[in-house]
Design an enzyme around this catalytic site. Structure first.
Site, PDB file in Angstrom:
ATOM      1  N   ASP A 329       0.858  -1.188   0.000  1.00 31.27           N
ATOM      2  CA  ASP A 329       0.000   0.000   0.000  1.00 31.27           C
ATOM      3  C   ASP A 329       0.899   1.246   0.000  1.00 31.27           C
ATOM      4  O   ASP A 329       1.352   1.665  -1.026  1.00 31.27           O
ATOM      5  CB  ASP A 329      -0.936   0.000   1.205  1.00 31.27           C
ATOM      6  CG  ASP A 329      -2.035  -1.053   1.087  1.00 31.27           C
ATOM      7  OD1 ASP A 329      -2.183  -1.653   0.005  1.00 31.27           O
ATOM      8  OD2 ASP A 329      -2.739  -1.288   2.079  1.00 31.27           O
ATOM      9  N   ASP A 336     -11.112   2.190   3.047  1.00 32.88           N
ATOM     10  CA  ASP A 336     -10.992   0.726   3.014  1.00 32.88           C
ATOM     11  C   ASP A 336     -12.241   0.048   3.565  1.00 32.88           C
ATOM     12  O   ASP A 336     -12.555   0.172   4.759  1.00 32.88           O
ATOM     13  CB  ASP A 336      -9.764   0.301   3.830  1.00 32.88           C
ATOM     14  CG  ASP A 336      -9.315  -1.120   3.499  1.00 32.88           C
ATOM     15  OD1 ASP A 336     -10.105  -1.870   2.911  1.00 32.88           O
ATOM     16  OD2 ASP A 336      -8.172  -1.465   3.834  1.00 32.88           O
TER      17      ASP A 336
END
Length: 425
Positions: A329, A336
């Protein structure tokens, strides 16, 4: 009638009565107190409590009469140096949302607030570096360690827990166990012994404000992973779900997290949480092959700056995030697997994984607006399987060669409109 208890590592004795004139000396004396609503425990500034820990279990204040743990006097904040002490056993009591997540094990916490309500913790410094001879930093089964752990289990809904102006640093935790009480400040909910009697373990009215969290592993600040996680495994998340099983009235404000080994600040399973005026600086520094060496089946070499997980209508605003290190990431912001996340009026700079990710199919109704991204790297946005992100009225300063959409994270859909793009270099 409420009391004030004083503790001084320099001038106290545990045989004293804890008055201002005759303070206690150690935190062991505090753990033996039967604290009542309105009571205060004050540690003397300049005191160092080496090899000690403060665990408060079942302490309950009331609305208007919280229990307060803080500082008195002048000088440096009172320092709790746990050095790997304060060991307790954490067990979620059920499988988590993924089999790769560790659900139980021993944890060392410098401060543990277990089934407490109406309690304020303020103006303390905390470290927790382990002192186990021969322990390798990246050991696969290394002890989980926390600066401040807050745990709900058998108290039902725990209300009004406030952490204010804490300095939490040098917590030498486990880089792999991301959902244990592991890192700087971490809130969790464990399965109650008799849930029919107590109700679900959850938080309502959490405040984490004005804290400095530095050089901790794995998380900086996290509120609050729950044993009820499997009830949230859908895209759209109704309010009733949070009222019964999640968290309400969560505010994380004005904190500075620097050099967390993994993620900076995360709010989880919360209805309309507010995350504002925080800074995440140089996080995710251990999400690499140099440190993250023995994960086994745990995987999870991913981290981002400031983000929500499985929240409804999360508001993240006026935050800054810079220099998040590259990993799978590595972006500043990550909407999310939640419903209705809004990022607005945030600033990001030089994050090696880019500016923002909209992560996978269960992240819906997300809005990213009025933000500034300055020289974020790798790829500005990562739609990553997302169905419907809306990106509008932002300013993106991009250097030559950095794509707007990050490679290999471009499978989702988004609407981009009314944004300003400025070329750098």
């Amino acid at each position: 009638m409420s009391r004030i208890y004083y503790v001084s590592s320099v001038n106290g004795k545990d045989g004293n009565d804890g008055s201002a004139e005759h303070p206690f000396q150690t935190l062991a004396a505090v753990r033996s107190l039967d604290l009542q609503p309105g009571d205060e425990v004050l540690l003397e500034r300049g005191s160092v409590f080496r090899g000690q820990y403060l665990h408060l279990i079942g302490v309950r204040g009331t609305e208007g009469q919280p229990v307060v743990v803080g500082a008195y006097g002048e000088g440096a904040l009172p320092l709790i140096q746990a050095e790997g002490q304060g060991i307790w056993y954490q067990d979620y009591g059920t499988e988590l949302d993924s089999p790769v997540h560790t659900r139980e094990g021993y944890v060392s916490s410098a401060i543990l607030l277990y089934d407490v309500s109406y309690l304020t913790l303020r103006d303390l410094a905390v470290t927790n570096e382990g002192q186990i001879t021969g322990e390798e930093y990246s050991a696969p089964r290394k002890m989980n360690r926390t600066g401040v752990a807050v745990v709900a289990k058998n108290g039902g809904t725990l209300r009004q827990i406030c952490l204010e102006r804490l300095e939490v640093s040098h917590v030498n935790g486990n880089v792999y166990d991301k959902h244990m009480n592991n890192g700087g400040i971490y809130f969790t909910c464990l399965k109650p012994d008799d849930e029919e009697k107590t109700g679900a373990a959850r938080f309502e009215g959490v405040r984490v404000s004005g804290c400095f969290v530095n050089k901790v592993s794995r998380w900086g600040i996290a509120v609050g992973y729950t044993y009820q996680c499997r009830k949230f495994m859908t895209a759209e998340l109704p309010e009733e779900l949070f009222v019964q099983y999640g968290h309400q009235d969560i505010r994380i404000t004005d904190n500075y997290v620097k050099e967390a080994g993994g993620d900076g600040i995360t709010v989880m399973y919360a209805l309309r949480p507010v995350v504002e005026y925080n800074t995440a600086d140089s996080c995710a520094g251990e999400m690499n092959d140099r440190v993250y060496r023995f994960p086994g089946s745990r995987k999870g070499k991913v981290a981002a700056g400031i983000w929500p997980w499985k929240c409804r209508d999360a508001l993240l605003q006026y935050n800054a995030c810079r220099d998040t290190r590259l990993n799978q990431d590595g972006m500043a912001w990550d909407a999310d697997s939640g419903d209705g996340t809004v990022y607005q009026y945030n600033f990001s700079r030089l994050n090696e994984g880019g500016c923002v990710m909209f992560c996978l199919e269960e992240a819906v109704h997300n809005t990213f607006c009025h933000n500034v991204s300055y020289d974020d790297l790798g790829g500005t946005v990562s739609p990553s399987g997302n169905p419907d992100a809306w990106i509008h009225h932002n300013v993106f300063y991009r250097r030559e060669g950095v794509p707007f959409v990050r490679a290999h994270m471009d499978t989702g859909k988004f609407v981009e409109e009314e944004n300003q793009f400025v070329s750098l270099f």
